[in-house]
Design a protein around this motif. Structure first.
Motif, PDB file in Angstrom:
ATOM      1  N   TRP A 296      -5.836   8.204  -2.504  1.00  0.00           N
ATOM      2  CA  TRP A 296      -5.198   6.951  -2.059  1.00  0.00           C
ATOM      3  C   TRP A 296      -5.736   6.553  -0.689  1.00  0.00           C
ATOM      4  O   TRP A 296      -5.925   7.400   0.191  1.00  0.00           O
ATOM      5  N   SER A 297      -5.961   5.270  -0.520  1.00  0.00           N
ATOM      6  CA  SER A 297      -6.207   4.739   0.831  1.00  0.00           C
ATOM      7  C   SER A 297      -5.702   3.303   0.875  1.00  0.00           C
ATOM      8  O   SER A 297      -5.622   2.621  -0.157  1.00  0.00           O
TER       9      SER A 297
ATOM     10  N   ASP B 193       2.095   1.860  -3.405  1.00  0.00           N
ATOM     11  CA  ASP B 193       1.026   2.467  -4.207  1.00  0.00           C
ATOM     12  C   ASP B 193       0.901   3.960  -3.917  1.00  0.00           C
ATOM     13  O   ASP B 193       0.602   4.751  -4.819  1.00  0.00           O
ATOM     14  N   ALA B 194       1.125   4.350  -2.657  1.00  0.00           N
ATOM     15  CA  ALA B 194       1.063   5.774  -2.304  1.00  0.00           C
ATOM     16  C   ALA B 194       2.149   6.566  -3.025  1.00  0.00           C
ATOM     17  O   ALA B 194       1.912   7.687  -3.497  1.00  0.00           O
TER      18      ALA B 194
ATOM     19  N   ARG C  99      -5.479  -0.637   1.329  1.00  0.00           N
ATOM     20  CA  ARG C  99      -6.431  -1.691   0.981  1.00  0.00           C
ATOM     21  C   ARG C  99      -6.165  -3.002   1.729  1.00  0.00           C
ATOM     22  O   ARG C  99      -7.013  -3.878   1.747  1.00  0.00           O
TER      23      ARG C  99
ATOM     24  N   THR D 293       1.099   6.919  -6.639  1.00  0.00           N
ATOM     25  CA  THR D 293       0.044   7.925  -6.756  1.00  0.00           C
ATOM     26  C   THR D 293       0.617   9.333  -6.639  1.00  0.00           C
ATOM     27  O   THR D 293       0.215  10.241  -7.380  1.00  0.00           O
TER      28      THR D 293
ATOM     29  N   ASP E 138       0.841  -1.206   0.000  1.00  0.00           N
ATOM     30  CA  ASP E 138       0.000   0.000   0.000  1.00  0.00           C
ATOM     31  C   ASP E 138       0.873   1.252   0.000  1.00  0.00           C
ATOM     32  O   ASP E 138       0.553   2.245  -0.660  1.00  0.00           O
TER      33      ASP E 138
ATOM     34  N   LEU F 214      -4.695  12.703  -2.715  1.00  0.00           N
ATOM     35  CA  LEU F 214      -4.070  11.730  -3.620  1.00  0.00           C
ATOM     36  C   LEU F 214      -5.071  10.710  -4.167  1.00  0.00           C
ATOM     37  O   LEU F 214      -4.744   9.953  -5.085  1.00  0.00           O
TER      38      LEU F 214
END
Length: 326
Positions: free
Chosen positions: A299-300, A227-228, A302, A231, A224, A297
């Motif tokens: 984004w969170s 992924d941040a 998951r 993003t 995650d 963003l």
């Protein structure tokens, strides 16, 4: 776009490099290999061995690879070591960043993502830590990250560089076993290490003002977190300007005792932990508000804590086969 990822062969850096490459970004990694492992990176990602303190090397890499954005993860990050060796931490973490930003400005690069830390906050007495919570770091490591943010923003203003600072909370797990954290510095690998040596896990203090008396933390899966970064990089590539600073966490607290119970379920070793005295500087609770990252963003996180522990355990077994590995 071509992104330089410093610390790109490290535990977090390799996850970031892979995530960005899989998303179609061109990536080059720089790592001095003091903690990085080259085979964490696929062959498609060039790896340059060297330090962000080496100005000549940085200029060469930025030019040779036509770099258009930088993700800076290279840093020393052990809190205890930073107390013992503060000058080394300032030299590497702040000095290396200053050298890198100078090279970035000279090369005309306009996008920069900085790896910061929840350590900038210190020990705030709040239920959820927002980006507006006052920063009062309790270690030289945390100080270098806060000073790093100041430097990133100042260089951004001076040279027209769009910047994002990501304040990570407690990073855990692995996207694949071979990418797992090989160090024994964070709580999950520390518990694995005890179990592998046929010893009970340790809890440092069970008299905190929390539901079960043990410290509560916010854990974020490293995938995650990667992924941040992706993003954030896409935000900058899309033309965002100015500076953004966001927490990267799940916004949920897990106590040390709850975490050890979960590790027991995953590993099959359910022996009871031993309680030892508190360690100095441990905050009773440190949980992020993740609202700003979601808003700015999109984004969170998951992945949940069980997935972090299960993937970390698979990685531990690969790297540290012992009597408990099965």
């Amino acid at each position: 776009m071509t992104w330089l990822i410093t610390g790109g062969a490290g535990y977090i850096g390799a996850h970031v490099a892979r995530a960005m490459a899989e998303a179609g970004e061109r990536v080059v990694a720089l790592d001095d290999l003091s903690a990085g492992i080259p085979n964490r990176l696929p062959e498609s990602i060039p790896l340059v061995r060297g330090s962000s303190l080496d100005a000549d090397l940085l200029k060469r890499v930025l030019a040779d690879h036509a770099v258009t954005g930088v993700v800076h993860l290279a840093a020393r990050k052990q809190v205890g070591e930073s107390v013992d060796r503060p000058t080394r931490y300032y030299q590497d973490n702040v000095g290396g960043l200053a050298t890198l930003l100078e090279a970035v400005a000279e090369a005309g690069i306009k996008r920069f993502v900085f790896s910061s830390s929840a350590a900038v906050y210190g020990n705030p007495d709040v239920d959820l830590i927002t980006e507006d919570t006052p920063c009062a770091p309790m270690s030289p490591y945390g100080e270098t990250k806060l000073a790093g943010e100041w430097l990133v923003r100042a260089a951004g203003r001076a040279h027209g560089i769009a910047t994002v600072c990501l304040r990570y909370f407690n990073v855990a797990g692995a996207a694949a076993p071979e990418l797992a954290d090989t160090g024994v510095f964070n709580v999950i690998p520390m518990v694995f290490d005890r179990l592998t040596r046929d010893e009970a896990p340790r809890i440092f203090g069970d008299d905190y003002p929390t539901p079960d008396g043990t410290c509560v933390r916010d854990y974020i899966h490293v995938a995650d977190l990667a992924d941040a970064h992706l993003t954030a990089a896409k935000r900058l590539a899309g033309g965002a300007t100015g500076d953004l600073t966001v927490n990267i966490g799940r916004g949920e607290g897990v106590s040390v005792r709850e975490l050890i119970t979960l590790i027991g379920e995953v590993s099959g070793d359910t022996r009871q932990p031993v309680v030892e005295p508190r360690r100095p500087g441990d905050a009773p609770r440190a949980v992020a508000s993740a609202a700003l990252a979601a808003r700015e963003l999109g984004w969170s996180a998951r992945r949940g804590v069980r997935e972090m522990v299960e993937s970390a355990w698979q990685g531990w077994q690969l790297h540290h086969a012992g009597p408990q590995a099965h």
